[in-house]
Design a protein around this motif. Structure first.
Motif, PDB file in Angstrom:
ATOM      1  N   ALA A 215     -16.393  39.612  43.581  1.00  0.00           N
ATOM      2  CA  ALA A 215     -16.216  40.085  44.955  1.00  0.00           C
ATOM      3  C   ALA A 215     -16.876  39.173  45.983  1.00  0.00           C
ATOM      4  CB  ALA A 215     -16.776  41.501  45.091  1.00  0.00           C
ATOM      5  N   LEU A 216     -17.839  38.369  45.569  1.00  0.00           N
ATOM      6  CA  LEU A 216     -18.508  37.463  46.494  1.00  0.00           C
ATOM      7  C   LEU A 216     -17.632  36.251  46.781  1.00  0.00           C
ATOM      8  CD1 LEU A 216     -22.095  37.479  44.920  1.00  0.00           C
ATOM      9  CD2 LEU A 216     -21.492  38.424  47.158  1.00  0.00           C
ATOM     10  N   ASP A 217     -17.727  35.720  48.005  1.00  0.00           N
ATOM     11  CA  ASP A 217     -17.007  34.480  48.268  1.00  0.00           C
ATOM     12  C   ASP A 217     -17.733  33.320  47.592  1.00  0.00           C
ATOM     13  OD1 ASP A 217     -19.012  33.301  50.085  1.00  0.00           O
ATOM     14  OD2 ASP A 217     -18.318  34.762  51.563  1.00  0.00           O
ATOM     15  N   ASP A 218     -17.071  32.172  47.502  1.00  0.00           N
ATOM     16  CA  ASP A 218     -17.618  31.040  46.738  1.00  0.00           C
ATOM     17  C   ASP A 218     -18.982  30.605  47.252  1.00  0.00           C
ATOM     18  OD1 ASP A 218     -15.317  31.117  45.287  1.00  0.00           O
ATOM     19  OD2 ASP A 218     -14.416  29.325  46.181  1.00  0.00           O
ATOM     20  N   GLU A 219     -19.136  30.527  48.566  1.00  0.00           N
ATOM     21  CA  GLU A 219     -20.388  30.044  49.137  1.00  0.00           C
ATOM     22  C   GLU A 219     -21.533  31.004  48.858  1.00  0.00           C
ATOM     23  OE1 GLU A 219     -22.234  28.599  53.460  1.00  0.00           O
ATOM     24  OE2 GLU A 219     -20.142  29.238  53.307  1.00  0.00           O
ATOM     25  N   LYS A 220     -21.276  32.315  49.025  1.00  0.00           N
ATOM     26  CA  LYS A 220     -22.331  33.308  48.776  1.00  0.00           C
ATOM     27  C   LYS A 220     -22.693  33.354  47.302  1.00  0.00           C
ATOM     28  CE  LYS A 220     -25.033  36.570  50.388  1.00  0.00           C
ATOM     29  NZ  LYS A 220     -26.075  36.280  51.395  1.00  0.00           N
ATOM     30  N   LEU A 221     -21.692  33.284  46.433  1.00  0.00           N
ATOM     31  CA  LEU A 221     -21.974  33.295  44.999  1.00  0.00           C
ATOM     32  C   LEU A 221     -22.775  32.068  44.610  1.00  0.00           C
ATOM     33  CD1 LEU A 221     -21.710  34.491  42.210  1.00  0.00           C
ATOM     34  CD2 LEU A 221     -19.427  33.468  42.022  1.00  0.00           C
ATOM     35  N   ALA A 222     -22.471  30.931  45.199  1.00  0.00           N
ATOM     36  CA  ALA A 222     -23.240  29.710  44.913  1.00  0.00           C
ATOM     37  C   ALA A 222     -24.696  29.897  45.312  1.00  0.00           C
ATOM     38  CB  ALA A 222     -22.633  28.523  45.659  1.00  0.00           C
ATOM     39  N   ASP A 223     -24.931  30.496  46.472  1.00  0.00           N
ATOM     40  CA  ASP A 223     -26.305  30.734  46.931  1.00  0.00           C
ATOM     41  C   ASP A 223     -27.037  31.677  45.986  1.00  0.00           C
ATOM     42  OD1 ASP A 223     -25.862  29.119  49.118  1.00  0.00           O
ATOM     43  OD2 ASP A 223     -25.407  30.773  50.485  1.00  0.00           O
ATOM     44  N   VAL A 224     -26.329  32.724  45.525  1.00  0.00           N
ATOM     45  CA  VAL A 224     -26.946  33.693  44.611  1.00  0.00           C
ATOM     46  C   VAL A 224     -27.276  33.040  43.274  1.00  0.00           C
ATOM     47  CG1 VAL A 224     -26.479  35.769  43.246  1.00  0.00           C
ATOM     48  CG2 VAL A 224     -25.948  35.740  45.690  1.00  0.00           C
ATOM     49  N   LEU A 225     -26.357  32.243  42.752  1.00  0.00           N
ATOM     50  CA  LEU A 225     -26.592  31.574  41.470  1.00  0.00           C
ATOM     51  C   LEU A 225     -27.848  30.717  41.511  1.00  0.00           C
ATOM     52  CD1 LEU A 225     -23.002  30.470  40.366  1.00  0.00           C
ATOM     53  CD2 LEU A 225     -24.463  32.176  39.273  1.00  0.00           C
ATOM     54  N   ALA A 246     -15.348  25.922  39.107  1.00  0.00           N
ATOM     55  CA  ALA A 246     -15.474  24.569  39.659  1.00  0.00           C
ATOM     56  C   ALA A 246     -15.691  24.615  41.165  1.00  0.00           C
ATOM     57  CB  ALA A 246     -14.223  23.754  39.328  1.00  0.00           C
ATOM     58  N   ASP A 247     -15.001  25.527  41.856  1.00  0.00           N
ATOM     59  CA  ASP A 247     -15.166  25.659  43.304  1.00  0.00           C
ATOM     60  C   ASP A 247     -16.582  26.110  43.654  1.00  0.00           C
ATOM     61  OD1 ASP A 247     -12.535  24.919  43.675  1.00  0.00           O
ATOM     62  OD2 ASP A 247     -11.805  26.984  43.858  1.00  0.00           O
ATOM     63  N   VAL A 248     -17.126  27.048  42.867  1.00  0.00           N
ATOM     64  CA  VAL A 248     -18.481  27.536  43.120  1.00  0.00           C
ATOM     65  C   VAL A 248     -19.504  26.430  42.886  1.00  0.00           C
ATOM     66  CG1 VAL A 248     -20.260  29.150  42.329  1.00  0.00           C
ATOM     67  CG2 VAL A 248     -17.895  29.940  42.633  1.00  0.00           C
ATOM     68  N   LEU A 249     -19.320  25.656  41.831  1.00  0.00           N
ATOM     69  CA  LEU A 249     -20.225  24.537  41.559  1.00  0.00           C
ATOM     70  C   LEU A 249     -20.222  23.533  42.713  1.00  0.00           C
ATOM     71  CD1 LEU A 249     -19.466  23.967  37.784  1.00  0.00           C
ATOM     72  CD2 LEU A 249     -21.686  24.605  38.736  1.00  0.00           C
ATOM     73  N   GLU A 250     -19.073  23.334  43.334  1.00  0.00           N
ATOM     74  CA  GLU A 250     -18.982  22.422  44.474  1.00  0.00           C
ATOM     75  C   GLU A 250     -19.777  22.929  45.658  1.00  0.00           C
ATOM     76  OE1 GLU A 250     -14.523  20.526  43.621  1.00  0.00           O
ATOM     77  OE2 GLU A 250     -14.848  21.916  45.293  1.00  0.00           O
ATOM     78  N   GLU A 251     -19.923  24.257  45.773  1.00  0.00           N
ATOM     79  CA  GLU A 251     -20.672  24.853  46.887  1.00  0.00           C
ATOM     80  C   GLU A 251     -22.174  24.849  46.645  1.00  0.00           C
ATOM     81  OE1 GLU A 251     -19.583  25.808  49.757  1.00  0.00           O
ATOM     82  OE2 GLU A 251     -17.441  25.573  49.371  1.00  0.00           O
ATOM     83  N   HIS A 271     -15.165  19.871  31.204  1.00  0.00           N
ATOM     84  CA  HIS A 271     -13.930  20.474  31.700  1.00  0.00           C
ATOM     85  C   HIS A 271     -14.079  20.881  33.170  1.00  0.00           C
ATOM     86  CE1 HIS A 271     -10.179  22.647  31.805  1.00  0.00           C
ATOM     87  NE2 HIS A 271     -10.790  23.809  32.012  1.00  0.00           N
ATOM     88  N   LEU A 272     -15.233  21.474  33.505  1.00  0.00           N
ATOM     89  CA  LEU A 272     -15.467  21.888  34.895  1.00  0.00           C
ATOM     90  C   LEU A 272     -15.597  20.673  35.814  1.00  0.00           C
ATOM     91  CD1 LEU A 272     -17.958  24.863  34.365  1.00  0.00           C
ATOM     92  CD2 LEU A 272     -15.540  24.986  34.984  1.00  0.00           C
ATOM     93  N   LEU A 273     -16.258  19.649  35.342  1.00  0.00           N
ATOM     94  CA  LEU A 273     -16.391  18.433  36.152  1.00  0.00           C
ATOM     95  C   LEU A 273     -15.025  17.814  36.443  1.00  0.00           C
ATOM     96  CD1 LEU A 273     -19.522  16.819  34.455  1.00  0.00           C
ATOM     97  CD2 LEU A 273     -19.355  17.495  36.865  1.00  0.00           C
ATOM     98  N   GLN A 274     -14.127  17.868  35.466  1.00  0.00           N
ATOM     99  CA  GLN A 274     -12.786  17.307  35.659  1.00  0.00           C
ATOM    100  C   GLN A 274     -11.974  18.126  36.661  1.00  0.00           C
ATOM    101  OE1 GLN A 274     -10.928  16.877  31.844  1.00  0.00           O
ATOM    102  NE2 GLN A 274     -12.332  15.267  31.150  1.00  0.00           N
TER     103      GLN A 274
END
Length: 434
Positions: A215-225, A246-251, A271-274
């Motif tokens: 439910a979290l957007d990518d940017e918020k989930l990245a901050d939480v992680l 991969a999108d979350v890792l980019e954030e 795989h995620l890096l690719q």
């Protein structure tokens, strides 16, 4: 208390909690109930209180001596162990609100309500001082689309008939298949800072944690992680669709993303890096080549880098960016072009305080501090920590063998490596009494 005291949970959450001497212990965050087959009304076993430091602790109802419109009074003895929800416990605000239930009885029939959403619960103290959830405030759910429900949460306006019914006339209250949406759970905690939201998410069971992550957007989930222990990071990122992972890792901050990738099986990490954008994946690949307890392994690849002819006014505009971490915003690194990592020759650094003391039209190249030597990528953790302490700095540049800037180490990166691996999972066993 009187022989019968009734209070609605929605009004209870947020109330200040005091000890008998009038000192504030914290604020009510939620109410914990337990469902049993012996009684149709769930028993209230305690409240979750947020104490200073944003820690959530459990206070049994046996230690609550008074509840009124403005405060909750306790016996004064509070166990400061962090609250951990047990499998047979249910959080009212976090789990029951917005749950779909079936309402029966003559009143519901007359009102034309059968399927409804839980809006609130009324809890009541009985003669023996035990507390039970005795009433449910519901709103008609039929004909309400998911989109309309989502909009009602945003505007705080709800449509549909409402009524207050006995708990015994409500079925599905303990049915997890109609559980509260993850969006509603997040709404309950929308006032929390990222680190505190991460603590709440860490307390959830794996299934619920996965729903909230989705439910979290990518940017918020990245901050939480970035605020979670490594094992929880891995569990969440592995549970995501690879494209979204991969999108979350980019954030995420590059150093945090690299640390997370290092915890994954090599095949999955590759795989995620690719799947990431090449420009986002390249710095992570470089970070993964360094030992984690060296300057190269701890550094971020996104410090503020400017050319020497850049004006101080432009530099100040850069450090004002809201998304910049305070440690990174405190320092500017001056290099010859190119300004992307690895840069041209590293020239020196400029402190933000120095920027504030100089005329805006001057260039940063005229106020470079060359007294602080840059770190080499293989500099060990102890040397990095001592250098930060010696020069009273919050970040340091890292250069390669050719004198090109490749990143910066901040004090929070160093603390993450100095503190015990489980520092985020520390349990507090103290008790506070008046």
């Amino acid at each position: 208390m009187s022989a019968s005291t009734r209070v609605f949970v929605a009004r209870l959450t947020g109330l200040a909690v005091f000890d008998p001497l009038g000192d504030q212990v914290g604020r009510v965050r939620d109410v914990v109930v337990m469902f049993t087959q012996a009684r149709p009304e769930p028993r209230v076993i305690g409240i979750v209180v947020e104490v200073p430091g944003r820690r959530r602790v459990f206070v049994p109802m046996t230690r609550v001596t008074s509840i009124d419109a403005g405060a909750v009074i306790t016996t004064g003895l509070v166990n400061m162990r962090r609250f951990e929800q047990r499998t047979n416990e249910t959080l009212v605000a976090a789990e029951l609100f917005d749950r779909t239930v079936t309402v029966r009885g003559p009143e519901a029939e007359a009102a034309g309500i059968s399927t409804a959403l839980v809006e609130d619960l009324a809890i009541e103290q009985r003669v023996r001082r035990d507390w039970f959830a005795v009433k449910v405030f519901v709103r008609q759910a039929s004909g309400v689309s998911p989109a309309s429900r989502a909009m009602s949460r945003i505007t705080r306006r709800r449509s549909g008939r409402t009524m207050l019914v006995d708990t015994r006339d409500v079925s599905g209250l303990h049915d997890e298949t109609s559980a509260q949406s993850a969006e509603r759970l997040l709404e309950t905690y929308d006032d929390l800072k990222t680190a505190d939201l991460a603590e709440v998410i860490r307390d959830l069971n794996p299934k619920r944690r996965s729903e909230v992550a989705a439910a979290l957007d990518d940017e918020k989930l990245a901050d939480v992680l970035e605020e979670l222990p490594e094992d929880d990071q891995v569990e969440i990122i592995v549970g995501l669709d690879p494209r979204r992972a991969a999108d979350v890792l980019e954030e995420m901050e590059p150093d945090d993303a690299a640390d997370l990738l290092a915890e994954l099986p090599p095949e999955r990490a590759e795989h995620l890096l690719q799947m990431m954008e090449p420009g986002e994946a390249a710095p992570l690949r470089r970070l993964l080549t360094y030992d984690e307890n060296t300057a190269g392994g701890m550094m971020t690849t996104e410090p503020i880098v400017l050319a020497p002819e850049t004006s101080i006014a432009e530099a100040l505009a850069m450090v004002r960016k809201e998304e910049l971490a305070p440690a990174l915003a405190s320092m500017i690194y001056v290099c010859r072009p190119p300004l992307e990592m690895p840069t041209g020759r590293y020239l020196g650094l400029v402190h933000i305080q120095r920027l504030l003391r100089e005329p805006p039209h001057a260039s940063v190249g005229t106020i470079i501090d060359k007294d602080v030597d840059p770190l080499e990528a293989d500099a060990p953790l102890g040397y990095v920590a001592r250098t930060l302490a010696t020069y009273n700095l919050v970040s340091l540049p890292v250069v390669d063998d050719d004198g090109r800037l490749i990143g910066a180490v901040t004090v929070d990166d160093v603390l993450d490596h100095i503190l015990p691996d489980d520092w985020r999972e520390e349990r507090h066993e103290l008790e506070v009494s008046p």
